[in-house]
Design a protein around this motif. Structure first.
Motif, short mmCIF file in Angstrom:
data_model
loop_
_atom_site.label_atom_id
_atom_site.label_comp_id
_atom_site.label_asym_id
_atom_site.label_seq_id
_atom_site.Cartn_x
_atom_site.Cartn_y
_atom_site.Cartn_z
N LYS A 31 9.54 17.36 -3.69
CA LYS A 31 8.46 18.08 -4.40
C LYS A 31 9.05 19.06 -5.41
O LYS A 31 8.60 19.15 -6.55
N ALA A 32 10.07 19.81 -4.94
CA ALA A 32 10.70 20.79 -5.84
C ALA A 32 11.40 20.08 -6.99
O ALA A 32 11.29 20.51 -8.15
N ALA A 83 10.70 17.18 -8.26
CA ALA A 83 9.69 16.63 -9.18
C ALA A 83 9.20 17.71 -10.14
O ALA A 83 9.00 17.46 -11.34
N GLY A 84 9.00 18.93 -9.60
CA GLY A 84 8.56 20.04 -10.44
C GLY A 84 9.56 20.37 -11.52
O GLY A 84 9.21 20.54 -12.69
N VAL A 85 10.84 20.45 -11.14
CA VAL A 85 11.89 20.78 -12.12
C VAL A 85 12.03 19.64 -13.14
O VAL A 85 12.14 19.87 -14.34
N LYS A 139 12.36 19.61 -17.04
CA LYS A 139 13.68 19.26 -17.59
C LYS A 139 14.10 17.87 -17.10
O LYS A 139 14.86 17.75 -16.13
N HIS A 144 15.89 24.77 -7.25
CA HIS A 144 15.35 25.84 -8.11
C HIS A 144 16.47 26.50 -8.91
O HIS A 144 16.29 26.82 -10.09
N GLY A 146 17.40 24.28 -11.68
CA GLY A 146 16.37 24.34 -12.72
C GLY A 146 16.61 25.50 -13.67
O GLY A 146 16.45 25.39 -14.88
N LYS A 147 17.02 26.63 -13.07
CA LYS A 147 17.26 27.83 -13.89
C LYS A 147 18.61 27.77 -14.58
O LYS A 147 18.75 28.18 -15.73
N GLN A 148 19.63 27.30 -13.84
CA GLN A 148 20.99 27.22 -14.40
C GLN A 148 21.56 25.83 -14.12
O GLN A 148 22.20 25.63 -13.08
#
Lengths: 287, 156
Positions: free
Chosen positions: B31-32, B34-36, B40, B117, B120-122
């Motif tokens: 789920k996470a 898929a969100g990222v 991106k 997560h 996703g950020k870095q």
């Protein structure tokens, strides 16, 4: 908060994943420091490099910041699995819209739609409420708190009553839905705003006892008589920052609320930063 | 209840519990991820590794169940005559992998969500994220080893 979803529904795990990868990320402290140091044009370019919309076709940097804010609001609405809780984050926008409509009604003019921002209540509904003078259409709390507002003539008092009603609605709904992260955020935010109100009244040399209506309905009115402004400001800032940091670890609406509040304060800070730069370069002052 | 039945229940529980742990972990990470990926898409390759990590417990559980089935002769169609006590020994030998597989699969899924997560950020930090998530694997491997040693330590 745990959210169980069946297939086809949005989930908080997916939403927080999208927040992690979004191009509308919250600017880092180092980036903000570079923006502060740069001159107006360099800062503008740096802002575009950070993902803000380009300043073209007669648009100003303020338009780009507003565009980014609107994009963030739309993004938050799009990803959030719980619409009712998400709408509570826009209580300030609702208050702004309602104030604008009330002001327009008082001046017997039609409100300029371009000045209205997207809040949680449809502007048509707000318009009807102002026309018929019945705010219970929005919610019971707002209805009770704004009863008889059309008889008010003091614009400052009207503004405070609207702010209080929208804030109380957001806080009560979060409490009713047992949403601890939002209750905590709104409580700290409200208490912080009340402390700032004390500072404003102190600067204007107005007695706090006469302006009870200016305080948001949360906690007890602060007593800051013996403390200096700097301490109050830094404490307020630290308390809000602590709550926002904690919300970042939430696996539900807290993480979305943290992102939205951070972006909102970022856009507000950028507007001020560019206004300062602009004033400096034109020889004026904003201090 | 016969010894062979108890051993089979142990093998089944081992595959089922470890599989459930992995399924939950992979689902959370998925789920996470898929969100990222929605934001991106270029990170898909890095995120796939992180999503796959909690899936290993299910494989370990399956492997342990197969080893029990081989030892008691169920796979060859020549089931051994086990006493109740021997059946309980196989059941007990399956438990380290069954229980640790369930718990570590879920925990590794949570660690993978955090790492996803972070990626996703870095995006450059994905290697660190993989290392952090893989550390949870240690305990699943230890449980697998324990179960294998116990299975082969039982006297038939």
């Amino acid at each position: 908060m745990t959210e169980y979803n069946v297939y086809g529904k949005k989930s908080y795990a997916f939403a927080i994943g999208r927040l992690s990868g979004t191009t509308h990320a919250v600017l880092r402290e180092e980036t903000l420091a570079r923006l502060r140091e740069a001159d107006f044009d360099t800062a503008q370019k740096l802002l575009i490099d950070c993902g803000y919309p380009a300043v073209t076709d007669g648009k100003t940097v303020y338009d780009a910041i507003e565009e980014e804010k609107n994009a963030v609001s739309a993004f938050v609405r799009e990803i959030s699995p719980d619409e009712e809780l998400t709408q509570l984050l826009f209580f300030e926008e609702d208050a702004l819209n309602l104030k604008l409509l009330l002001k327009s009604a008082a001046l017997e003019r039609e409100a300029d739609d371009s000045l209205l921002c997207e809040g949680s209540f449809p502007t048509e509904l707000l318009r009807v409420c102002v026309q018929v003078g019945d705010y219970s259409l929005l919610s019971e709390t707002i209805g009770q708190m704004l009863e008889g507002i059309e008889q008010e003539t003091d614009p400052g008092r009207i503004s405070c009553l609207v702010d209080n009603a929208m804030f109380a609605h957001a806080l009560h709904t979060a409490e009713k839905k047992h949403c601890t992260p939002l209750v905590r955020l709104f409580t700290v935010y409200g208490e912080g705003k009340n402390r700032l109100t004390v500072l404003r009244l102190r600067r204007l040399q107005m007695p706090i006892s006469e302006y009870g209506f200016a305080f948001l309905p949360v906690g007890t009115p602060p007593n800051e008589e013996d403390r200096d402004e700097e301490t109050i400001l830094s404490e307020t800032r630290a308390q809000l920052e602590n709550v926002l940091t904690d919300l970042g670890y939430d696996e539900g609406i807290g993480a979305i609320a943290q992102y939205y509040f951070r972006k909102k304060s970022e856009t507000a800070a950028l507007r001020l930063l560019f206004a300062e730069k602009s004033a400096k370069e034109t020889g004026g002052s904003t201090s | 209840m016969s010894g062979i039945s108890i051993a089979i229940i142990g093998a089944a529980l081992c595959a089922a519990l470890a599989g459930c742990g992995s399924a939950i972990g992979v689902m959370a990470a998925g789920k996470a991820a898929a969100g990222v990926t929605a934001e991106k898409p270029d990170l898909f390759g890095k995120l796939l590794v992180l999503q796959a990590l909690p899936g290993t417990q299910g494989i370990y559980g399956f492997l342990t169940a197969i080893l029990i089935m081989v030892r008691i002769g169920v796979l060859g169609g020549n089931a051994a005559e086990l006493t109740v006590w021997q059946g309980l020994q196989f059941f007990g030998a399956a438990m380290p992998m069954a229980i640790t597989g369930l718990v570590s699969g879920i925990c590794q899924g949570k660690a993978a969500v955090g790492a996803i997560h972070m990626t996703g950020k870095q995006p450059d930090a994905s290697g660190k994220g993989i290392t952090m998530t893989a550390l949870v694997e240690t305990y699943a491997i230890l449980a697998l080893l324990t179960s294998i040693l116990l299975i082969y330590g039982i006297q038939l």
